[in-house]
Design a protein around this motif. Structure first.
Motif, PDB file in Angstrom:
ATOM      1  N   CYS A 166       4.316   9.668  -1.763  1.00 24.52           N
ATOM      2  CA  CYS A 166       3.785   8.659  -0.851  1.00 24.52           C
ATOM      3  C   CYS A 166       3.949   9.208   0.555  1.00 24.52           C
ATOM      4  N   ASP A 187       0.843  -1.201   0.000  1.00 25.19           N
ATOM      5  CA  ASP A 187       0.000   0.000   0.000  1.00 25.19           C
ATOM      6  C   ASP A 187       0.878   1.250   0.000  1.00 25.19           C
ATOM      7  N   HIS A 188       0.452   2.271  -0.734  1.00 19.76           N
ATOM      8  CA  HIS A 188       1.122   3.570  -0.667  1.00 19.76           C
ATOM      9  C   HIS A 188       0.054   4.668  -0.598  1.00 19.76           C
ATOM     10  N   PRO A 189       0.090   5.509   0.438  1.00 21.32           N
ATOM     11  CA  PRO A 189      -0.858   6.621   0.508  1.00 21.32           C
ATOM     12  C   PRO A 189      -0.361   7.815  -0.312  1.00 21.32           C
ATOM     13  N   HIS A 248       9.354   6.181   2.382  1.00 23.57           N
ATOM     14  CA  HIS A 248       9.273   6.030   0.924  1.00 23.57           C
ATOM     15  C   HIS A 248       9.439   7.378   0.230  1.00 23.57           C
ATOM     16  N   MET A 282      10.058   8.457  -3.576  1.00 22.89           N
ATOM     17  CA  MET A 282       8.690   8.351  -4.103  1.00 22.89           C
ATOM     18  C   MET A 282       7.986   9.709  -3.992  1.00 22.89           C
ATOM     19  N   ILE A 291       4.045   7.494   3.297  1.00 25.29           N
ATOM     20  CA  ILE A 291       4.931   6.724   4.171  1.00 25.29           C
ATOM     21  C   ILE A 291       6.250   7.478   4.052  1.00 25.29           C
TER      22      ILE A 291
HETATM   23 CU    CU Z   1       4.913   4.194   0.067  1.00 26.92          CU
END
Ligand code: CU
Ligand code: C2O
Ligand code: CU
Length: 501
Positions: free
Chosen positions: A483, A432-434, A488, A493, A485
């Motif tokens: 993202c 998962d990536h928000p 990340h 990202m 996180i």
């Molecule tokens: Cu992520």
């Protein structure tokens, strides 16, 4: 004396409602981390009420307190002026140890900034850390040069003013955190984060309904109470703490009268921890997402709050004598190295007071008019991917957007003020990536999405999922998307959208 120490001193004599020995087994290894998952606590819930053994700090079961409010030095109407010192501080988390943190005005969780739509805001920020930092006003529509971007660092020892005006129709639950180049994850792990609440001039939610902020952070310390450095697993999976705090408190108790309605503003300020919120026995009536009220209240049984996301709920007290816990249920997010959460995490307990409340005000059936943005002038794709790279130093994992790592000196997309954009966020990875976008709020276009149409600035993407969003940027300059996180984001990202006049 900071608030934590003060609380401990004040509450030291009161018998805490619930104490556990969860921390006793603590160490920094992943196995121990797992032991520290709060599963133990839920099993122990039945006996906890009788367990008066002291020794775990912060003590569980203390009444939920609101973080201190950042005080407004201005006497002029519609003007908010305040000072924030970004400073080292010391708190007590584990018995017999101290924990060195970094905190805004020395306070973990907060201070909360509360303003009203239309206010002009001036916040003087002093960086008392030994490294550069910024403050990013997550979700707020502030000019790019006031938004704490990594290219606008505050050097150690320096200070600056952040100035912006809160736009109309932007009431909601926001937050603020550091966003320096290459150090965001570490600085948040040290404790830097606070809530930023924007009130509307006229709130459709009746004023008699008490508001509570639940600002959720997790922090990781070793047996000696020290915040540990990021390890490989943290970088891959995103770092999860071994202590989950609500407003800087460990498993606090929220008092609510039978029949009483409360408005909870819940912020997931964790770097990587997903919160699958559940309040067994209750409906969670969602009234708002990241950037303010939904069109209509939505009843949820459980609600996933990804890192960076916020939601507001109306919670109604049940009969005296029962008890309920606010949990984060197990959620598998496709971790690469760590074990997935297998047990519920206890966030807070509810205590139903003896006196019932009559005549609780009703929540309006329509909260606000939400209309979908029209057809886009610009369409783009944003593809999240992960790639293993074999290099001289061994293997490393790359976190990419459209095949590229973040470069502060590169513009990835060029846009136009006021133009409606539609982005297809594609999660082409196993985790998962928000997704988060700076400077504006967006709407999820997918009609089957639970937050279709709601105004947001973070949306989770599952592996293989495609989420369509629409937005408009109303100010010129460079905006980040990434993202949320934070590890990340830091590993690459992230990208830049340059809005031109
Ligand atoms: Cu992520
Ligand atoms: Cu809350 Cu760019 O982040
Ligand atoms: Cu942001």
């Amino acid at each position: 004396m900071n608030r934590r120490n003060f609380l401990q001193a004040a509450l030291g004599l009161a018998a805490p409602l619930a104490l556990t020995r969860t921390f006793a087994a603590g160490s920094t290894g992943s196995h121990a981390m797992h032991n520290m998952d709060m599963g133990h606590n839920t099993q122990a819930m039945g006996s906890m009420m009788h367990d008066a053994s002291p020794g775990v700090y912060p003590p569980a079961g203390t009444p939920l307190q609101m973080p201190l409010r950042l005080s407004n030095d201005s006497r002029i109407k519609a003007q908010f002026s305040a000072r924030i010192n970004i400073q080292p501080a010391t708190i007590n988390l584990l018995p017999g140890t101290t924990t060195d943190i970094w905190a805004y005005n020395g306070i973990l969780a907060g201070p909360t900034i509360e303003v009203t739509e239309g206010d002009s805001v001036r916040i003087n920020v002093r960086n008392s850390l030994a490294e550069a930092t910024t403050i990013h006003w997550h979700g707020l529509h502030v000019p790019p040069d006031q938004d704490g971007n990594p290219w606008d660092a505050i050097p150690p020892g320096a200070s600056r003013d952040y100035r912006f005006t809160i736009p109309e129709n932007s009431a909601g639950t926001y937050w603020y955190h550091p966003h320096p180049h290459g150090r965001t994850a570490e600085q948040v792990a040290m404790g830097l984060a606070g809530a930023f609440i924007v009130h509307p001039k006229q709130d459709p939610i009746p004023a008699q309904i008490e508001e509570k902020l639940l600002f959720i952070e997790d922090i990781r310390v070793n047996d000696n109470g020290a915040i540990t450095a990021h390890n490989m697993m943290d970088w891959m999976d995103g770092r999860e703490g071994n202590i989950v705090l609500v407003n800087g408190q460990y498993q606090p108790v929220i008092a609510i009268a039978p029949g009483e309605k409360q408005r909870w503003r819940v912020v997931n300020a964790c770097s990587a921890r997903y919160l699958q919120l559940s309040l067994p026995g209750h409906a969670l009536v969602q009234i708002a997402s990241d950037a303010g009220l939904l069109n209509k209240p939505q009843t949820r049984t459980a609600y996933l709050l990804a890192p960076g996301e916020r939601a507001e709920f109306i919670v109604t007290g049940l009969a005296h004598g029962t008890d309920t816990r606010l949990l984060s249920l197990p959620y598998k997010r496709g971790k690469m190295m760590g074990t997935e959460q297998s047990q519920p995490v206890l966030l807070a307990s509810l205590k139903y007071t003896a006196k019932a409340v009559k005549n609780t005000p009703a929540i309006p059936a329509t909260l606000r008019a939400v209309t979908l943005l029209g057809d886009p002038a610009i369409r783009r794709q944003v593809i999240f991917s992960e790639k293993m790279e074999h290099g001289a130093g061994g293997m490393k994992m790359l976190f990419l957007i459209n095949g590229k790592r973040f470069d502060m000196n590169r513009v990835d997309f060029t846009g136009k003020i006021g133009a409606i954009e539609e982005w297809e966020i594609i999660n082409n990875s196993d985790m998962d990536h928000p997704f988060h976008l700076h400077g504006t709020s967006f709407q999820v276009v997918n009609t089957d999405h639970p937050l279709h149409g709601a105004w947001k600035d973070v949306v989770n993407t599952r592996p293989g999922e495609k989420v369509l969003i629409r937005f408009r940027q109303m100010l010129a300059g460079k905006r980040l998307y990434h993202c949320h996180i934070l590890e990340h984001e830091q590993l690459g990202m992230m990208g830049i959208l340059d809005i031109q006049a």
